[in-house]
Design an enzyme around this catalytic site. Structure first.
Site, PDB file in Angstrom:
ATOM      1  N   ASP A 181      -6.165 -63.282  39.747  1.00 36.65           N
ATOM      2  CA  ASP A 181      -7.026 -64.121  40.602  1.00 36.65           C
ATOM      3  C   ASP A 181      -6.239 -65.178  41.388  1.00 36.65           C
ATOM      4  OD1 ASP A 181      -9.262 -62.719  39.651  1.00 36.65           O
ATOM      5  OD2 ASP A 181      -9.466 -64.067  37.936  1.00 36.65           O
ATOM      6  N   HIS A 225     -14.326 -62.962  43.130  1.00 31.32           N
ATOM      7  CA  HIS A 225     -14.292 -63.659  41.842  1.00 31.32           C
ATOM      8  C   HIS A 225     -15.396 -64.715  41.811  1.00 31.32           C
ATOM      9  CE1 HIS A 225     -12.533 -65.041  38.128  1.00 31.32           C
ATOM     10  NE2 HIS A 225     -12.715 -66.281  38.553  1.00 31.32           N
ATOM     11  N   MET A 255     -12.805 -54.331  36.044  1.00 31.37           N
ATOM     12  CA  MET A 255     -12.346 -55.163  34.928  1.00 31.37           C
ATOM     13  C   MET A 255     -10.922 -54.859  34.450  1.00 31.37           C
ATOM     14  SD  MET A 255     -14.825 -57.183  34.597  1.00 31.37           S
ATOM     15  CE  MET A 255     -14.631 -58.008  33.028  1.00 31.37           C
ATOM     16  N   GLY A 290     -22.384 -52.839  39.696  1.00 30.37           N
ATOM     17  CA  GLY A 290     -22.182 -52.318  41.058  1.00 30.37           C
ATOM     18  C   GLY A 290     -23.091 -52.905  42.119  1.00 30.37           C
ATOM     19  N   GLU A 303       0.259 -59.931  42.181  1.00 30.89           N
ATOM     20  CA  GLU A 303       0.664 -59.625  40.798  1.00 30.89           C
ATOM     21  C   GLU A 303      -0.009 -60.537  39.773  1.00 30.89           C
ATOM     22  OE1 GLU A 303       2.668 -59.967  43.334  1.00 30.89           O
ATOM     23  OE2 GLU A 303       3.852 -58.120  43.454  1.00 30.89           O
ATOM     24  N   ASN A 320     -22.454 -55.394  44.076  1.00 29.53           N
ATOM     25  CA  ASN A 320     -21.647 -55.627  45.293  1.00 29.53           C
ATOM     26  C   ASN A 320     -21.348 -54.309  46.009  1.00 29.53           C
ATOM     27  OD1 ASN A 320     -20.684 -58.577  45.751  1.00 29.53           O
ATOM     28  ND2 ASN A 320     -20.575 -58.299  43.533  1.00 29.53           N
TER      29      ASN A 320
HETATM   30  C1  GRF Z   1     -19.306 -60.112  40.341  1.00 24.18           C
HETATM   31  O1  GRF Z   1     -20.024 -61.268  40.019  1.00 24.18           O
HETATM   32  C2  GRF Z   1     -17.877 -60.437  40.672  1.00 24.18           C
HETATM   33  O2  GRF Z   1     -17.669 -61.741  41.086  1.00 24.18           O
HETATM   34  C3  GRF Z   1     -17.158 -60.234  39.362  1.00 24.18           C
HETATM   35  O3  GRF Z   1     -17.847 -59.201  38.715  1.00 24.18           O
HETATM   36  C4  GRF Z   1     -19.208 -59.181  39.151  1.00 24.18           C
HETATM   37  C5  GRF Z   1     -19.537 -57.772  39.493  1.00 24.18           C
HETATM   38  O4  GRF Z   1     -20.894 -57.574  39.706  1.00 24.18           O
HETATM   39  N1  GRF Z   1     -15.766 -59.966  39.615  1.00 24.18           N
HETATM   40  P1  GRF Z   1     -21.424 -56.184  40.286  1.00 24.18           P
HETATM   41  O5  GRF Z   1     -20.864 -55.087  39.408  1.00 24.18           O
HETATM   42  O6  GRF Z   1     -20.974 -56.073  41.705  1.00 24.18           O
HETATM   43  O7  GRF Z   1     -22.921 -56.280  40.172  1.00 24.18           O
END
Ligand code: GRF
Length: 187
Positions: free
Chosen positions: A143, A107, A88, A14, A140, A16
């Site tokens: 990525d 991504h 995920m 988390g 759909e 981000n």
């Molecule tokens: C990020 O590096 C993002 O690119 C990928 O999953 C990671 C998540 O990191 N899809 P966080 O949970 O935000 O630390």
């Protein structure tokens, strides 16, 4: 400025999410994180929702009605943007139709290169000269939606998976907010 109510989906760390919550405090930043969804009861990132008194929902994607639960919450909190931040699970068609053009993902590669999992090891294996991160709309296909923003850096000889992850994620903390600003500066 009327900020757009935003929901962030997470599965793990988390970082981000933490960054988006922090950026949301800026008066001029176009969104507010109003709701958090995790498919993992143990996601470390839930801590940031709790610390900031942001309501959250833990979903069990094995249950048949889990999508209805999500959609009900997004309606309840008048969510107009969904940010997938390390979420995920695949987003289902039903959900995509309802929130088309309103779901974005980050991504850790320069899409269309290295879609899917294990990006860092593949970037190294293919001896790429540069890598980075991409924020894109979700459609759909995995990525594959339209790109909103990409950020790039050059790979050093001594980079390994750990350093690539660190360098990529430090760019993500700029890319995600910039992508959001870009979306709303066009509207
Ligand atoms: C990020 O590096 C993002 O690119 C990928 O999953 C990671 C998540 O990191 N899809 P966080 O949970 O935000 O630390």
């Amino acid at each position: 400025m009327v900020k757009k109510n935003t929901c962030v989906f997470i599965s793990g760390k988390g970082s981000n999410l933490k960054n988006l919550i922090k950026r949301s405090r800026d008066y001029n930043f176009p969104i507010n994180v109003k709701f958090v969804i995790s498919d993992n009861i143990n996601a470390y990132g839930l801590k940031y929702a709790k610390q900031n008194s942001i309501p959250f929902l833990i979903i069990n994607t094995k249950k048949r009605n889990y999508e209805n639960k999500i959609i009900n919450k997004l309606n309840k909190y008048h969510i107009s943007l969904v940010c997938l931040a390390g979420y995920m699970k695949i987003i289902s068609k039903k959900f995509l139709i309802k929130f088309r053009k309103k779901i974005i993902n980050i991504h850790p590669s320069l899409l269309p290169k290295f879609k899917g999992l294990n990006t860092y090891s593949r970037v190294l294996k293919f001896k790429e000269k540069k890598t980075g991160c991409t924020v894109h709309y979700v459609n759909e296909k995995l990525d594959s939606g339209n790109v909103i923003i990409k950020k790039t850096f050059f790979i050093n000889l001594h980079d390994d998976e750990i350093s690539l992850k660190k360098r990529t994620q430090s760019l993500e903390y700029f890319a995600f907010p910039e992508a959001i600003i870009k979306i709303y500066s066009n509207n």
